[in-house]
Structures are given as C-alpha cells and as structure tokens.
Scaffold this motif. Structure first.
Motif, mmCIF file in Angstrom:
data_model
loop_
_atom_site.group_PDB
_atom_site.id
_atom_site.type_symbol
_atom_site.label_atom_id
_atom_site.label_comp_id
_atom_site.label_asym_id
_atom_site.label_seq_id
_atom_site.Cartn_x
_atom_site.Cartn_y
_atom_site.Cartn_z
ATOM 1 N N VAL A 297 1.018 -1.376 -0.043
ATOM 2 C CA VAL A 297 0.000 0.007 -0.023
ATOM 3 C C VAL A 297 0.916 1.324 0.015
ATOM 4 O O VAL A 297 0.676 2.120 -0.841
ATOM 5 C CB VAL A 297 -1.031 0.037 1.264
ATOM 6 C CG1 VAL A 297 -1.516 1.571 1.192
ATOM 7 C CG2 VAL A 297 -2.116 -1.188 0.974
ATOM 8 N N LEU A 298 1.948 1.293 0.690
ATOM 9 C CA LEU A 298 2.855 2.377 0.794
ATOM 10 C C LEU A 298 3.439 2.751 -0.565
ATOM 11 O O LEU A 298 3.682 3.675 -0.915
ATOM 12 C CB LEU A 298 3.944 2.214 1.877
ATOM 13 C CG LEU A 298 3.402 2.182 3.399
ATOM 14 C CD1 LEU A 298 4.362 1.899 4.528
ATOM 15 C CD2 LEU A 298 2.843 3.731 3.783
ATOM 16 N N GLN A 299 3.799 1.496 -0.994
ATOM 17 C CA GLN A 299 4.582 1.653 -2.456
ATOM 18 C C GLN A 299 3.620 2.222 -3.510
ATOM 19 O O GLN A 299 3.971 3.083 -4.173
ATOM 20 C CB GLN A 299 4.874 0.122 -2.831
ATOM 21 C CG GLN A 299 5.757 0.115 -4.101
ATOM 22 C CD GLN A 299 6.034 -1.363 -4.495
ATOM 23 O OE1 GLN A 299 5.502 -2.463 -4.157
ATOM 24 N NE2 GLN A 299 7.557 -1.208 -5.028
ATOM 25 N N ILE A 300 2.376 1.975 -3.481
ATOM 26 C CA ILE A 300 1.155 2.480 -4.440
ATOM 27 C C ILE A 300 1.157 3.909 -4.238
ATOM 28 O O ILE A 300 1.051 4.664 -5.138
ATOM 29 C CB ILE A 300 0.089 1.655 -4.516
ATOM 30 C CG1 ILE A 300 0.139 0.160 -4.780
ATOM 31 C CG2 ILE A 300 -1.035 2.366 -5.157
ATOM 32 C CD1 ILE A 300 -0.847 -0.866 -4.614
ATOM 33 N N TRP A 301 0.909 4.279 -2.919
ATOM 34 C CA TRP A 301 0.947 5.510 -2.672
ATOM 35 C C TRP A 301 2.084 6.491 -2.945
ATOM 36 O O TRP A 301 1.985 7.512 -3.484
ATOM 37 C CB TRP A 301 0.558 5.836 -1.451
ATOM 38 C CG TRP A 301 -0.979 5.379 -0.612
ATOM 39 C CD1 TRP A 301 -1.966 5.516 -1.447
ATOM 40 C CD2 TRP A 301 -1.226 4.931 0.358
ATOM 41 N NE1 TRP A 301 -3.072 5.263 -0.726
ATOM 42 C CE2 TRP A 301 -2.567 4.895 0.260
ATOM 43 C CE3 TRP A 301 -0.698 4.743 1.667
ATOM 44 C CZ2 TRP A 301 -3.430 4.516 1.432
ATOM 45 C CZ3 TRP A 301 -1.443 4.215 2.509
ATOM 46 C CH2 TRP A 301 -3.015 4.159 2.709
#
Length: 118
Positions: free
Chosen positions: A75-79
């Motif tokens: 999720v952090l990577q996508i954001w």
C-alpha cells in the motif's frame, strides 16, 4: 434503523436500493448506534490528507476488493508512486493516526484491514 437513516441520509426513509445496505450496517454494529457515532467522530477528526488515504483504503484495499487484505508495504509503495508530494514517513504517520482513531488495523502479518464495523 431510524437513527442511522436520519444521520446518514438526512431523511426519514432510505431509497429502496439502500435498505439492504442499511440493514447490513445495523447488523455490523450489533444494533448499537453509539458505535457509529464513535467511528464518525474519529473520521471527522481526521485531516484532509488522512481522510483521502482512509477512503483509498476503504475503496481500493478493503476486503471487498482484496479478500485477504493488502500488505502495508505494498500500500505504501502504491501511494509513493501516486502521491509525489507525500513522503513515505508521512504516509506511515497517517496510517498510525488511522490506527489510533480505530478506523483501520494492521495485523501481525502486516495486512491492512478496515475496522470491522466499517
């Protein structure tokens, strides 16, 4: 049910297509309207960016989209790829705020989940 309808919809009756959703909400809260009020206060206390990320989690990373949930790091990577102006540290801080406000939880396997009643 009346309390839910008045506070969420602003009228006395839900449209037919939302009645079943209302019933599911009532079941999820075990018929206790205070649960919804507490979660609403938690949401209302969020800053704009925190609300945006919370809504992303609900819409894109929730169990209705990903049955097993999604890893926090993913999720952090996508954001990070989509939000150039927000640093990873800031995103982790926002996640911690959402956890503190009881809107999300991250289990031992680092899977993000939305609060059960949401």
């Amino acid at each position: 049910m009346k309390l839910l309808i008045i506070h969420s919809y602003g009228k006395e009756n839900l449209p037919n297509e939302l009645v079943e959703v209302g019933k599911k909400i009532i079941r999820a809260c075990n018929g206790l309207p205070l649960n919804l009020k507490i979660l609403r206060v938690s949401f209302d206390n969020l800053k704009v960016e925190e609300k945006k990320i919370f809504l992303d989690i609900c819409c894109f990373f929730g169990s209705n989209v990903y049955q097993e949930g999604m890893l926090k790091e993913r999720v952090l990577q996508i954001w990070a790829n989509n939000q150039k102006n927000i640093l990873k540290h800031d995103m982790e801080s926002i996640l911690n705020t959402l956890i503190y406000e009881s809107l999300i939880k991250i289990n031992n396997s680092k899977i993000i989940r939305v609060h059960d009643q949401l």
